[in-house]
Design a protein around this motif. Structure first.
Motif, PDB file in Angstrom:
ATOM      1  N   SER A  93      11.603  -3.717  -7.995  1.00 28.85           N
ATOM      2  CA  SER A  93      12.298  -2.855  -7.036  1.00 28.85           C
ATOM      3  C   SER A  93      13.559  -3.715  -6.692  1.00 28.85           C
ATOM      4  CB  SER A  93      11.670  -2.357  -5.858  1.00 28.85           C
ATOM      5  OG  SER A  93      11.059  -3.491  -5.103  1.00 28.85           O
ATOM      6  N   VAL A  94      14.680  -2.881  -6.403  1.00 28.61           N
ATOM      7  CA  VAL A  94      15.866  -3.595  -6.219  1.00 28.61           C
ATOM      8  C   VAL A  94      16.298  -3.713  -4.696  1.00 28.61           C
ATOM      9  CG1 VAL A  94      16.795  -3.247  -8.508  1.00 28.61           C
ATOM     10  CG2 VAL A  94      17.170  -1.413  -6.832  1.00 28.61           C
ATOM     11  N   ASP A  95      15.723  -2.784  -4.027  1.00 26.78           N
ATOM     12  CA  ASP A  95      15.980  -2.873  -2.672  1.00 26.78           C
ATOM     13  C   ASP A  95      14.682  -2.208  -1.961  1.00 26.78           C
ATOM     14  OD1 ASP A  95      16.185  -0.062  -3.117  1.00 26.78           O
ATOM     15  OD2 ASP A  95      18.203  -0.024  -2.457  1.00 26.78           O
ATOM     16  N   ARG A  96      14.595  -2.085  -0.498  1.00 27.00           N
ATOM     17  CA  ARG A  96      13.603  -1.669   0.376  1.00 27.00           C
ATOM     18  C   ARG A  96      13.156  -0.029   0.105  1.00 27.00           C
ATOM     19  NH1 ARG A  96      13.047   1.194   5.160  1.00 27.00           N
ATOM     20  NH2 ARG A  96      15.226   1.124   5.492  1.00 27.00           N
ATOM     21  N   ILE A  97      14.412   0.567  -0.143  1.00 26.66           N
ATOM     22  CA  ILE A  97      13.957   2.076  -0.479  1.00 26.66           C
ATOM     23  C   ILE A  97      13.459   2.421  -1.897  1.00 26.66           C
ATOM     24  CG2 ILE A  97      15.201   4.228  -0.792  1.00 26.66           C
ATOM     25  CD1 ILE A  97      15.636   3.216   2.015  1.00 26.66           C
ATOM     26  N   ASP A  98      13.761   1.659  -2.923  1.00 24.98           N
ATOM     27  CA  ASP A  98      12.970   1.625  -4.060  1.00 24.98           C
ATOM     28  C   ASP A  98      11.708   1.209  -3.965  1.00 24.98           C
ATOM     29  OD1 ASP A  98      12.952   1.886  -6.992  1.00 24.98           O
ATOM     30  OD2 ASP A  98      13.760   0.009  -7.239  1.00 24.98           O
ATOM     31  N   LEU A  99      11.546   0.158  -3.299  1.00 22.73           N
ATOM     32  CA  LEU A  99      10.071  -0.456  -2.972  1.00 22.73           C
ATOM     33  C   LEU A  99       9.258   0.670  -2.436  1.00 22.73           C
ATOM     34  CD1 LEU A  99       8.244  -2.726  -3.102  1.00 22.73           C
ATOM     35  CD2 LEU A  99       8.998  -3.472  -0.737  1.00 22.73           C
ATOM     36  N   GLU A 100       9.759   1.362  -1.505  1.00 19.88           N
ATOM     37  CA  GLU A 100       9.044   2.481  -0.851  1.00 19.88           C
ATOM     38  C   GLU A 100       8.677   3.592  -1.746  1.00 19.88           C
ATOM     39  OE1 GLU A 100      11.136   3.286   2.687  1.00 19.88           O
ATOM     40  OE2 GLU A 100      10.535   1.437   3.776  1.00 19.88           O
ATOM     41  N   TYR A 101       9.556   3.784  -2.505  1.00 15.09           N
ATOM     42  CA  TYR A 101       9.360   4.859  -3.483  1.00 15.09           C
ATOM     43  C   TYR A 101       8.264   4.709  -4.602  1.00 15.09           C
ATOM     44  CZ  TYR A 101      10.439   7.759  -7.545  1.00 15.09           C
ATOM     45  OH  TYR A 101      10.323   8.834  -8.585  1.00 15.09           O
ATOM     46  N   ARG A 102       8.355   3.256  -5.047  1.00 11.56           N
ATOM     47  CA  ARG A 102       7.520   2.910  -6.047  1.00 11.56           C
ATOM     48  C   ARG A 102       6.158   2.696  -5.503  1.00 11.56           C
ATOM     49  NH1 ARG A 102       9.961  -1.008 -10.234  1.00 11.56           N
ATOM     50  NH2 ARG A 102      12.226  -0.339 -10.449  1.00 11.56           N
ATOM     51  N   GLN A 103       6.068   2.228  -3.967  1.00  7.40           N
ATOM     52  CA  GLN A 103       4.800   2.401  -3.335  1.00  7.40           C
ATOM     53  C   GLN A 103       4.105   3.702  -3.441  1.00  7.40           C
ATOM     54  OE1 GLN A 103       5.765   0.383   0.162  1.00  7.40           O
ATOM     55  NE2 GLN A 103       4.885  -1.300  -0.441  1.00  7.40           N
ATOM     56  N   ARG A 104       4.952   4.963  -2.997  1.00  8.24           N
ATOM     57  CA  ARG A 104       4.440   6.145  -3.150  1.00  8.24           C
ATOM     58  C   ARG A 104       3.954   6.463  -4.477  1.00  8.24           C
ATOM     59  NH1 ARG A 104       8.800   6.662   0.425  1.00  8.24           N
ATOM     60  NH2 ARG A 104      10.138   7.752  -1.358  1.00  8.24           N
ATOM     61  N   GLN A 105       4.829   6.297  -5.447  1.00  9.34           N
ATOM     62  CA  GLN A 105       4.227   6.563  -6.931  1.00  9.34           C
ATOM     63  C   GLN A 105       2.850   5.981  -6.968  1.00  9.34           C
ATOM     64  OE1 GLN A 105       5.582   8.359  -8.866  1.00  9.34           O
ATOM     65  NE2 GLN A 105       7.619   8.987  -7.923  1.00  9.34           N
ATOM     66  N   ILE A 106       2.704   4.707  -6.801  1.00  9.60           N
ATOM     67  CA  ILE A 106       1.427   4.081  -7.048  1.00  9.60           C
ATOM     68  C   ILE A 106       0.362   4.998  -6.342  1.00  9.60           C
ATOM     69  CG2 ILE A 106      -0.005   2.149  -6.601  1.00  9.60           C
ATOM     70  CD1 ILE A 106       2.617   0.352  -7.652  1.00  9.60           C
ATOM     71  N   ASP A 107       0.714   5.158  -4.981  1.00  7.97           N
ATOM     72  CA  ASP A 107      -0.318   5.841  -4.363  1.00  7.97           C
ATOM     73  C   ASP A 107      -0.668   7.191  -4.672  1.00  7.97           C
ATOM     74  OD1 ASP A 107      -0.690   3.597  -2.421  1.00  7.97           O
ATOM     75  OD2 ASP A 107       0.685   4.603  -0.981  1.00  7.97           O
ATOM     76  N   ARG A 108       0.146   7.832  -5.449  1.00  8.31           N
ATOM     77  CA  ARG A 108       0.025   8.975  -5.942  1.00  8.31           C
ATOM     78  C   ARG A 108      -0.739   8.987  -7.395  1.00  8.31           C
ATOM     79  NH1 ARG A 108       5.836  10.812  -4.566  1.00  8.31           N
ATOM     80  NH2 ARG A 108       5.622  11.646  -2.621  1.00  8.31           N
ATOM     81  N   GLY A 109      -0.814   7.758  -7.919  1.00  8.59           N
ATOM     82  CA  GLY A 109      -1.977   7.718  -9.299  1.00  8.59           C
ATOM     83  C   GLY A 109      -1.004   7.496 -10.327  1.00  8.59           C
ATOM     84  N   LEU A 110       0.122   6.835 -10.328  1.00 12.00           N
ATOM     85  CA  LEU A 110       0.957   6.564 -11.485  1.00 12.00           C
ATOM     86  C   LEU A 110       0.189   5.719 -12.498  1.00 12.00           C
ATOM     87  CD1 LEU A 110       3.700   6.718 -12.701  1.00 12.00           C
ATOM     88  CD2 LEU A 110       4.357   4.433 -11.475  1.00 12.00           C
ATOM     89  N   PHE A 111      -0.596   4.634 -12.298  1.00 17.32           N
ATOM     90  CA  PHE A 111      -1.251   3.752 -12.863  1.00 17.32           C
ATOM     91  C   PHE A 111      -2.707   3.941 -13.004  1.00 17.32           C
ATOM     92  CE2 PHE A 111       2.533   1.358 -11.435  1.00 17.32           C
ATOM     93  CZ  PHE A 111       3.072   1.135 -12.919  1.00 17.32           C
ATOM     94  N   ARG A 112      -3.176   5.182 -12.505  1.00 13.55           N
ATOM     95  CA  ARG A 112      -4.450   5.453 -12.776  1.00 13.55           C
ATOM     96  C   ARG A 112      -4.890   6.017 -14.228  1.00 13.55           C
ATOM     97  NH1 ARG A 112      -4.817   8.463  -7.290  1.00 13.55           N
ATOM     98  NH2 ARG A 112      -4.480   6.623  -5.695  1.00 13.55           N
TER      99      ARG A 112
END
Length: 50
Positions: free
Chosen positions: A28-47
Motif C-alpha cells: 500500500s502507498v498510503d493510509r487510504i490504500d491500506l484501509e482499502y486493502r484491509q477491507r478486500q482481505i476481510d471480504r475474502g480476496l485471498f480465501r
C-alpha cells in the motif's frame, strides 16, 4: 551441497495465505490504500473458497 538444497527448497516453496496477505498490505502507498486493502482481505480476496 546441503545449503544449496535448502536454497532451492525455499525458492520453490509456495507462500501461505498469511504471507500473501501481508505482502499485499505492505504494497500500500498510503493510509487510504491500506484501509482499502484491509477491507478486500476481510471480504475474502485471498480465501480459497470454490
Amino acid at each position: 551441497m546441503l545449503n544449496q538444497l535448502k536454497k532451492i527448497t525455499r525458492a520453490l516453496r509456495v507462500a501461505t495465505q498469511e504471507e500473501r496477505e501481508l505482502a499485499y498490505l505492505n504494497g500500500s502507498v498510503d493510509r487510504i490504500d491500506l484501509e482499502y486493502r484491509q477491507r478486500q482481505i476481510d471480504r475474502g480476496l485471498f480465501r480459497n473458497g470454490y
